[in-house]
Design a protein around this motif. Structure first.
Motif, PDB file in Angstrom:
ATOM      1  N   ALA A  51       0.835  -1.211   0.000  1.00  0.00           N
ATOM      2  CA  ALA A  51       0.000   0.000   0.000  1.00  0.00           C
ATOM      3  C   ALA A  51       0.866   1.256   0.000  1.00  0.00           C
ATOM      4  CB  ALA A  51      -0.928  -0.008   1.211  1.00  0.00           C
ATOM      5  N   LEU A  52       2.005   1.211   0.703  1.00  0.00           N
ATOM      6  CA  LEU A  52       2.914   2.356   0.709  1.00  0.00           C
ATOM      7  C   LEU A  52       3.434   2.622  -0.705  1.00  0.00           C
ATOM      8  CD1 LEU A  52       4.525   4.442   2.400  1.00  0.00           C
ATOM      9  CD2 LEU A  52       6.318   2.711   2.531  1.00  0.00           C
ATOM     10  N   TYR A  53       3.854   1.567  -1.395  1.00  0.00           N
ATOM     11  CA  TYR A  53       4.332   1.737  -2.772  1.00  0.00           C
ATOM     12  C   TYR A  53       3.207   2.199  -3.698  1.00  0.00           C
ATOM     13  CZ  TYR A  53       8.919  -0.161  -1.760  1.00  0.00           C
ATOM     14  OH  TYR A  53      10.174  -0.339  -1.275  1.00  0.00           O
ATOM     15  N   ALA A  54       1.998   1.715  -3.491  1.00  0.00           N
ATOM     16  CA  ALA A  54       0.872   2.155  -4.313  1.00  0.00           C
ATOM     17  C   ALA A  54       0.609   3.641  -4.079  1.00  0.00           C
ATOM     18  CB  ALA A  54      -0.372   1.332  -3.984  1.00  0.00           C
ATOM     19  N   GLY A  55       0.689   4.079  -2.827  1.00  0.00           N
ATOM     20  CA  GLY A  55       0.501   5.499  -2.539  1.00  0.00           C
ATOM     21  C   GLY A  55       1.595   6.349  -3.160  1.00  0.00           C
ATOM     22  N   ALA A  56       2.820   5.848  -3.148  1.00  0.00           N
ATOM     23  CA  ALA A  56       3.921   6.584  -3.777  1.00  0.00           C
ATOM     24  C   ALA A  56       3.706   6.687  -5.281  1.00  0.00           C
ATOM     25  CB  ALA A  56       5.248   5.895  -3.466  1.00  0.00           C
ATOM     26  N   ALA A  57       3.193   5.622  -5.881  1.00  0.00           N
ATOM     27  CA  ALA A  57       2.934   5.656  -7.326  1.00  0.00           C
ATOM     28  C   ALA A  57       1.835   6.661  -7.659  1.00  0.00           C
ATOM     29  CB  ALA A  57       2.545   4.264  -7.823  1.00  0.00           C
ATOM     30  N   VAL A  58       0.807   6.720  -6.809  1.00  0.00           N
ATOM     31  CA  VAL A  58      -0.267   7.694  -7.036  1.00  0.00           C
ATOM     32  C   VAL A  58       0.273   9.114  -6.876  1.00  0.00           C
ATOM     33  CG1 VAL A  58      -2.446   8.576  -6.092  1.00  0.00           C
ATOM     34  CG2 VAL A  58      -2.141   6.136  -6.442  1.00  0.00           C
ATOM     35  N   ALA A  59       1.101   9.326  -5.853  1.00  0.00           N
ATOM     36  CA  ALA A  59       1.676  10.655  -5.656  1.00  0.00           C
ATOM     37  C   ALA A  59       2.557  11.046  -6.841  1.00  0.00           C
ATOM     38  CB  ALA A  59       2.484  10.684  -4.358  1.00  0.00           C
ATOM     39  N   ALA A  65       1.354  14.584 -13.583  1.00  0.00           N
ATOM     40  CA  ALA A  65       0.223  15.223 -14.265  1.00  0.00           C
ATOM     41  C   ALA A  65       0.267  16.730 -14.073  1.00  0.00           C
ATOM     42  CB  ALA A  65      -1.097  14.646 -13.750  1.00  0.00           C
ATOM     43  N   LEU A  66       0.614  17.173 -12.878  1.00  0.00           N
ATOM     44  CA  LEU A  66       0.724  18.613 -12.644  1.00  0.00           C
ATOM     45  C   LEU A  66       1.917  19.200 -13.381  1.00  0.00           C
ATOM     46  CD1 LEU A  66      -0.131  18.854  -8.834  1.00  0.00           C
ATOM     47  CD2 LEU A  66      -1.473  19.750 -10.735  1.00  0.00           C
ATOM     48  N   ALA A  67       2.967  18.383 -13.563  1.00  0.00           N
ATOM     49  CA  ALA A  67       4.171  18.876 -14.244  1.00  0.00           C
ATOM     50  C   ALA A  67       3.914  19.159 -15.718  1.00  0.00           C
ATOM     51  CB  ALA A  67       5.300  17.870 -14.084  1.00  0.00           C
ATOM     52  N   LEU A  68       2.818  18.629 -16.249  1.00  0.00           N
ATOM     53  CA  LEU A  68       2.492  18.925 -17.644  1.00  0.00           C
ATOM     54  C   LEU A  68       2.094  20.379 -17.838  1.00  0.00           C
ATOM     55  CD1 LEU A  68       0.436  15.731 -18.592  1.00  0.00           C
ATOM     56  CD2 LEU A  68       2.779  16.305 -19.264  1.00  0.00           C
ATOM     57  N   VAL A  69       1.489  20.982 -16.799  1.00  0.00           N
ATOM     58  CA  VAL A  69       1.022  22.365 -16.941  1.00  0.00           C
ATOM     59  C   VAL A  69       1.789  23.346 -16.062  1.00  0.00           C
ATOM     60  CG1 VAL A  69      -1.304  21.721 -17.657  1.00  0.00           C
ATOM     61  CG2 VAL A  69      -0.790  21.954 -15.240  1.00  0.00           C
ATOM     62  N   ALA A  74       6.931  23.287  -8.824  1.00  0.00           N
ATOM     63  CA  ALA A  74       5.584  23.645  -8.367  1.00  0.00           C
ATOM     64  C   ALA A  74       4.704  22.403  -8.277  1.00  0.00           C
ATOM     65  CB  ALA A  74       4.966  24.677  -9.312  1.00  0.00           C
ATOM     66  N   ALA A  75       4.864  21.502  -9.239  1.00  0.00           N
ATOM     67  CA  ALA A  75       4.089  20.261  -9.203  1.00  0.00           C
ATOM     68  C   ALA A  75       4.455  19.442  -7.973  1.00  0.00           C
ATOM     69  CB  ALA A  75       4.333  19.455 -10.474  1.00  0.00           C
ATOM     70  N   ALA A  76       5.761  19.366  -7.670  1.00  0.00           N
ATOM     71  CA  ALA A  76       6.206  18.623  -6.487  1.00  0.00           C
ATOM     72  C   ALA A  76       5.697  19.282  -5.209  1.00  0.00           C
ATOM     73  CB  ALA A  76       7.731  18.540  -6.462  1.00  0.00           C
ATOM     74  N   LEU A  77       5.702  20.604  -5.164  1.00  0.00           N
ATOM     75  CA  LEU A  77       5.220  21.320  -3.981  1.00  0.00           C
ATOM     76  C   LEU A  77       3.729  21.106  -3.777  1.00  0.00           C
ATOM     77  CD1 LEU A  77       6.062  23.273  -1.729  1.00  0.00           C
ATOM     78  CD2 LEU A  77       5.457  25.146  -3.257  1.00  0.00           C
ATOM     79  N   ILE A  78       2.958  21.181  -4.841  1.00  0.00           N
ATOM     80  CA  ILE A  78       1.506  20.972  -4.732  1.00  0.00           C
ATOM     81  C   ILE A  78       1.214  19.543  -4.298  1.00  0.00           C
ATOM     82  CG2 ILE A  78      -0.624  20.830  -6.080  1.00  0.00           C
ATOM     83  CD1 ILE A  78       0.407  23.251  -7.667  1.00  0.00           C
ATOM     84  N   THR A  79       1.950  18.582  -4.839  1.00  0.00           N
ATOM     85  CA  THR A  79       1.768  17.185  -4.449  1.00  0.00           C
ATOM     86  C   THR A  79       2.092  17.000  -2.968  1.00  0.00           C
ATOM     87  OG1 THR A  79       2.346  16.491  -6.688  1.00  0.00           O
ATOM     88  CG2 THR A  79       2.419  14.813  -4.972  1.00  0.00           C
ATOM     89  N   ALA A  80       3.154  17.638  -2.489  1.00  0.00           N
ATOM     90  CA  ALA A  80       3.526  17.538  -1.068  1.00  0.00           C
ATOM     91  C   ALA A  80       2.445  18.147  -0.182  1.00  0.00           C
ATOM     92  CB  ALA A  80       4.861  18.225  -0.829  1.00  0.00           C
ATOM     93  N   VAL A  81       1.869  19.262  -0.596  1.00  0.00           N
ATOM     94  CA  VAL A  81       0.804  19.889   0.185  1.00  0.00           C
ATOM     95  C   VAL A  81      -0.432  18.988   0.228  1.00  0.00           C
ATOM     96  CG1 VAL A  81      -0.817  21.833   0.205  1.00  0.00           C
ATOM     97  CG2 VAL A  81       1.609  22.246  -0.156  1.00  0.00           C
TER      98      VAL A  81
END
Length: 159
Positions: A51-59, A65-69, A74-81
């Motif tokens: 489950a931890l690896y699955a959560g990391a894959a989703v993150a 996906a955010l890095a596309l736009v 910024a994408a990494a920061l938004i994901t961390a938040v």
């Protein structure tokens, strides 16, 4: 007399043998239960790791996906938040619900109980008195006479 001693020896031997059989059977049963619990614990641990690896894959997918736009940082920061907010929500869901207040029906108020509970939960609010302190004149002590009444040292007729 010898027969009685012989019977006591046999009784002692029988009791020892029964105790040993009981110990062995209990030990075997506990061993079987522990084996099943160890297997179950290992499966739960493996499930948590997957489950931890699955959560990391989703993150990672959300970040990509955010890095596309957005820029990568910024994408990494938004994901961390997002992950931080999720962790905070899960932590609050895991906490026990707060105890109802002192006026709640079905609960007796015990002096000092709220203070102890407040200290346990980390509250910093001091207890508040139910009525404000009295202002103005201080009431006289019971052993002093009222103003205008003759006291024990007042001059007057002595009897």
């Amino acid at each position: 007399m010898q027969r009685l001693e012989h019977m006591q020896h046999l009784d002692k031997h029988l009791v020892d043998e029964l105790a040993q059989v009981a110990r062995e059977s209990v030990r075997d049963e506990l061993r079987e239960q522990a084996r099943g619990q160890r297997r179950k614990a290992a499966l739960y641990g493996a499930s948590g790791a997957v489950a931890l690896y699955a959560g990391a894959a989703v993150a990672l997918a959300v970040g990509l996906a955010l890095a596309l736009v957005l820029p990568g940082w910024a994408a990494a920061l938004i994901t961390a938040v997002i992950l931080g907010a999720l962790a905070y929500a899960l932590r609050n869901a895991a906490r026990p619900s707060p105890a109802p207040g002192p006026g709640a029906p079905g609960q007796a108020s015990v002096p000092g109980q709220q203070d102890a509970e407040r200290g346990r939960t980390g509250g910093v609010a001091p207890p508040v008195p139910s009525t404000p302190p009295a202002t103005g004149a201080v009431p006289p002590r019971p052993d002093t006479p009222a103003p205008g009444a003759p006291g024990p040292d007042a001059p007057g007729p002595r009897v």
